[in-house]
Design a protein around this motif. Structure first.
Motif, PDB file in Angstrom:
ATOM      1  N   ILE A  87       0.927  -1.203  -0.135  1.00 61.61           N
ATOM      2  CA  ILE A  87      -0.030  -0.108  -0.041  1.00 61.61           C
ATOM      3  C   ILE A  87       0.998   1.126   0.042  1.00 61.61           C
ATOM      4  O   ILE A  87       0.832   2.300  -0.698  1.00 61.61           O
ATOM      5  N   THR A  88       1.610   1.455   1.076  1.00 60.13           N
ATOM      6  CA  THR A  88       2.856   2.145   1.060  1.00 60.13           C
ATOM      7  C   THR A  88       3.568   2.249  -0.367  1.00 60.13           C
ATOM      8  O   THR A  88       3.752   3.497  -1.003  1.00 60.13           O
ATOM      9  N   HIS A  89       3.825   2.035  -1.237  1.00 58.44           N
ATOM     10  CA  HIS A  89       4.511   1.574  -3.252  1.00 58.44           C
ATOM     11  C   HIS A  89       3.461   2.073  -3.647  1.00 58.44           C
ATOM     12  O   HIS A  89       3.919   2.915  -4.655  1.00 58.44           O
ATOM     13  N   VAL A  90       2.189   1.993  -3.667  1.00 58.76           N
ATOM     14  CA  VAL A  90       1.190   2.741  -3.867  1.00 58.76           C
ATOM     15  C   VAL A  90       1.191   4.320  -4.248  1.00 58.76           C
ATOM     16  O   VAL A  90       0.767   4.909  -4.913  1.00 58.76           O
ATOM     17  N   LEU A  91       0.966   4.479  -2.980  1.00 56.94           N
ATOM     18  CA  LEU A  91       1.123   6.100  -2.126  1.00 56.94           C
ATOM     19  C   LEU A  91       2.056   6.977  -2.810  1.00 56.94           C
ATOM     20  O   LEU A  91       2.142   8.047  -2.624  1.00 56.94           O
ATOM     21  N   THR A  92       2.878   6.108  -2.369  1.00 55.85           N
ATOM     22  CA  THR A  92       4.540   6.675  -2.499  1.00 55.85           C
ATOM     23  C   THR A  92       5.709   6.499  -3.758  1.00 55.85           C
ATOM     24  O   THR A  92       6.608   6.834  -3.494  1.00 55.85           O
ATOM     25  N   GLY A  93       4.992   5.476  -3.920  1.00 53.21           N
ATOM     26  CA  GLY A  93       6.096   4.332  -5.270  1.00 53.21           C
ATOM     27  C   GLY A  93       7.570   4.347  -5.175  1.00 53.21           C
ATOM     28  O   GLY A  93       8.577   3.635  -5.634  1.00 53.21           O
ATOM     29  N   THR A  94       7.873   4.284  -3.866  1.00 55.34           N
ATOM     30  CA  THR A  94       8.873   3.424  -2.549  1.00 55.34           C
ATOM     31  C   THR A  94       7.832   1.938  -1.532  1.00 55.34           C
ATOM     32  O   THR A  94       6.871   2.100  -0.858  1.00 55.34           O
ATOM     33  N   GLY A  95       8.657   1.130  -1.704  1.00 55.31           N
ATOM     34  CA  GLY A  95       8.247  -0.213  -1.710  1.00 55.31           C
ATOM     35  C   GLY A  95       9.234  -1.370  -0.770  1.00 55.31           C
ATOM     36  O   GLY A  95      10.735  -0.483  -0.828  1.00 55.31           O
ATOM     37  N   ALA A  96       9.236  -2.286  -0.232  1.00 54.36           N
ATOM     38  CA  ALA A  96      10.741  -2.779   0.265  1.00 54.36           C
ATOM     39  C   ALA A  96      10.968  -3.512  -1.078  1.00 54.36           C
ATOM     40  O   ALA A  96      10.351  -4.101  -2.007  1.00 54.36           O
ATOM     41  N   ASP A  97      13.026  -3.541  -0.532  1.00 53.04           N
ATOM     42  CA  ASP A  97      13.212  -4.266  -1.263  1.00 53.04           C
ATOM     43  C   ASP A  97      14.716  -4.525  -0.837  1.00 53.04           C
ATOM     44  O   ASP A  97      15.301  -3.588  -0.251  1.00 53.04           O
ATOM     45  N   LEU A  98      14.961  -5.374  -1.244  1.00 52.72           N
ATOM     46  CA  LEU A  98      16.125  -6.504  -0.656  1.00 52.72           C
ATOM     47  C   LEU A  98      17.366  -6.012  -1.150  1.00 52.72           C
ATOM     48  O   LEU A  98      18.492  -5.899  -0.356  1.00 52.72           O
ATOM     49  N   ASP A  99      17.470  -5.950  -2.400  1.00 55.57           N
ATOM     50  CA  ASP A  99      18.275  -5.224  -3.316  1.00 55.57           C
ATOM     51  C   ASP A  99      18.908  -3.720  -2.449  1.00 55.57           C
ATOM     52  O   ASP A  99      17.892  -2.694  -2.597  1.00 55.57           O
ATOM     53  N   PRO A 100      19.878  -3.925  -1.861  1.00 56.81           N
ATOM     54  CA  PRO A 100      20.336  -2.194  -1.775  1.00 56.81           C
ATOM     55  C   PRO A 100      20.695  -1.589  -2.330  1.00 56.81           C
ATOM     56  O   PRO A 100      21.410  -0.029  -2.105  1.00 56.81           O
ATOM     57  N   VAL A 101      21.098  -1.528  -3.661  1.00 58.10           N
ATOM     58  CA  VAL A 101      21.656  -0.400  -4.913  1.00 58.10           C
ATOM     59  C   VAL A 101      20.091  -0.178  -5.840  1.00 58.10           C
ATOM     60  O   VAL A 101      18.962  -1.441  -6.001  1.00 58.10           O
ATOM     61  N   PRO A 102      20.160   0.830  -5.761  1.00 52.51           N
ATOM     62  CA  PRO A 102      20.439   2.068  -5.355  1.00 52.51           C
ATOM     63  C   PRO A 102      20.022   2.110  -4.191  1.00 52.51           C
ATOM     64  O   PRO A 102      18.544   2.319  -3.319  1.00 52.51           O
ATOM     65  N   LEU A 103      20.903   2.928  -3.500  1.00 57.59           N
ATOM     66  CA  LEU A 103      20.853   3.248  -2.120  1.00 57.59           C
ATOM     67  C   LEU A 103      19.959   4.869  -1.468  1.00 57.59           C
ATOM     68  O   LEU A 103      19.986   5.505  -1.935  1.00 57.59           O
ATOM     69  N   SER A 104      18.415   4.084  -0.855  1.00 56.66           N
ATOM     70  CA  SER A 104      18.408   5.534  -0.240  1.00 56.66           C
ATOM     71  C   SER A 104      16.741   5.498   0.795  1.00 56.66           C
ATOM     72  O   SER A 104      17.482   4.357   1.203  1.00 56.66           O
ATOM     73  N   TRP A 105      17.107   6.701   1.351  1.00 54.00           N
ATOM     74  CA  TRP A 105      16.487   7.079   2.486  1.00 54.00           C
ATOM     75  C   TRP A 105      15.441   6.327   2.813  1.00 54.00           C
ATOM     76  O   TRP A 105      14.499   6.265   3.925  1.00 54.00           O
ATOM     77  N   ARG A 106      14.591   6.688   1.119  1.00 53.05           N
ATOM     78  CA  ARG A 106      12.841   6.180   1.289  1.00 53.05           C
ATOM     79  C   ARG A 106      13.050   4.357   1.825  1.00 53.05           C
ATOM     80  O   ARG A 106      12.260   3.424   2.066  1.00 53.05           O
ATOM     81  N   GLY A 107      14.021   4.038   0.406  1.00 52.88           N
ATOM     82  CA  GLY A 107      14.224   2.877   0.261  1.00 52.88           C
ATOM     83  C   GLY A 107      14.532   1.917   1.887  1.00 52.88           C
ATOM     84  O   GLY A 107      13.963   0.336   2.211  1.00 52.88           O
ATOM     85  N   LEU A 108      15.729   2.746   2.241  1.00 56.98           N
ATOM     86  CA  LEU A 108      15.856   2.197   3.474  1.00 56.98           C
ATOM     87  C   LEU A 108      14.681   2.050   4.904  1.00 56.98           C
ATOM     88  O   LEU A 108      14.184   0.752   5.264  1.00 56.98           O
TER      89      LEU A 108
END
Length: 330
Positions: A87-108
């Motif tokens: 749901i967060t990904h749909v609203l903000t475009g940022t979802g959970a991703d175990l791949d650390p690249v690219p490194l961003s504070w939203r993804g973290l």
């Protein structure tokens, strides 16, 4: 005064024969019979030692299905967290991703908070599936040994953390690995990472080196065999969860998992695994954020100096040896 008769004078001249006979003392008051030297009789059984941490599930309430019920509880709660991240990904475009690249504070932020749900999930699985408190999933003491955790954080920093930094330095200075520079929004990446990465690392260790390792060892039922099989199974599962495309990164995660498993078995709790994982994850975060993801072997894409990622294995071995000594003092 009346004079004594003949019979009385004769009785007075007889020797004293002692008091009249009495009843024998009860068995409780009798002194134990002396045992001849060299015949000590049957030895009293020695008290059983403490239950190993990895066999904590093999208590009076043990049943083969209980670990499966606990895993179901954990999977259910993680599933709810996954739905929320979608749901967060749909609203903000940022979802959970175990791949650390690219490194961003939203993804973290999203990824680390999603994985951190594993911690309360494990703590709830113990009373629901096993009918006991969650302390058995933390250490043989039935709680998180915070003083030991503090000491092991310093040990991990001086061993594994230092060797990870040396590996990156070797790849950059000796193999001319590319250093693209710090990531975008560096202050936010550092702030969010330092707050959430340790939480995620602790949750993963409580889940993999704690509950899942205890479940595997409980099904096997033998201390040494259970510890070995649990170490291999949980290390492979955890490493595979982060992907198998990069062989060097995969092997590095397997090595980290095996070292954490060995430290858990030797110290009787998850504190050593948490300390090791937290330090390695934070050091990798700092190096990747400041130098760029591609500068860290095993974190970014393949490139020169990739083999330097395995330098950290020396630090892992040193950490396990020192953690075992400090864990024995608790």
């Amino acid at each position: 005064m009346t004079a004594a008769g003949p019979e009385e004078r004769e009785r007075d001249l007889e020797p004293y024969a002692g008091p009249p006979p009495t009843r024998a003392p009860s068995a409780e008051l009798r002194a134990p019979a002396a045992t001849p030297e060299g015949d000590a009789g049957p030895e009293a059984p020695e008290p059983a030692g403490p239950t190993p941490f990895l066999l904590a599930m093999r208590g009076a309430s043990w049943a083969w299905w209980r670990p499966l019920a606990g895993v179901a509880v954990i999977a259910f709660l993680l599933g709810i967290a996954l739905v929320l991240t979608r749901i967060t990904h749909v609203l903000t475009g940022t979802g959970a991703d175990l791949d650390p690249v690219p490194l961003s504070w939203r993804g973290l932020l999203v990824t680390d908070l999603f994985l951190a749900v594993a911690l309360p999930a494990v703590l709830l699985a113990w009373p629901i599936a096993h009918g006991v408190g969650p302390g058995r999933g933390l250490s043989v003491a039935g709680r998180l040994r915070v003083p030991l955790l503090r000491r092991l954080l310093l040990v991990a920093l001086a061993t594994a953390g230092a060797n990870v930094a040396l590996g990156v330095a070797g790849a950059v200075l000796l193999a001319d690995r590319e250093v693209p520079g710090h990531v975008a929004e560096l202050p936010w990446v550092l702030l969010v990472g330092l707050l959430t990465v340790p939480l995620r690392a602790a949750a993963e260790e409580v889940l993999f080196r704690g509950y899942l390792a205890q479940a595997v060892a409980a099904w096997i039922g033998r201390p040494r065999a259970g510890a070995v099989v649990a170490a291999v199974v949980t290390s492979l599962l955890w490493a595979a969860a982060y992907g198998t495309d990069d062989l060097t990164g995969f092997l590095g995660r397997v090595a980290l998992g095996l070292a954490a498993s060995a430290a858990v078995a030797l110290t009787g709790g998850v504190e050593a695994a948490i300390a090791l994982h937290v330090v390695v994850a934070v050091v990798v975060l700092l190096l990747g954020a400041v130098l760029g993801e591609d500068a860290v072997p095993g974190l970014g894409s393949d490139g020169p100096g990739q083999a330097f990622a395995l330098v950290g294995v020396v630090g892992l071995a040193a950490f396990v040896a020192l953690a075992a000594r400090r864990g024995a003092r608790t």
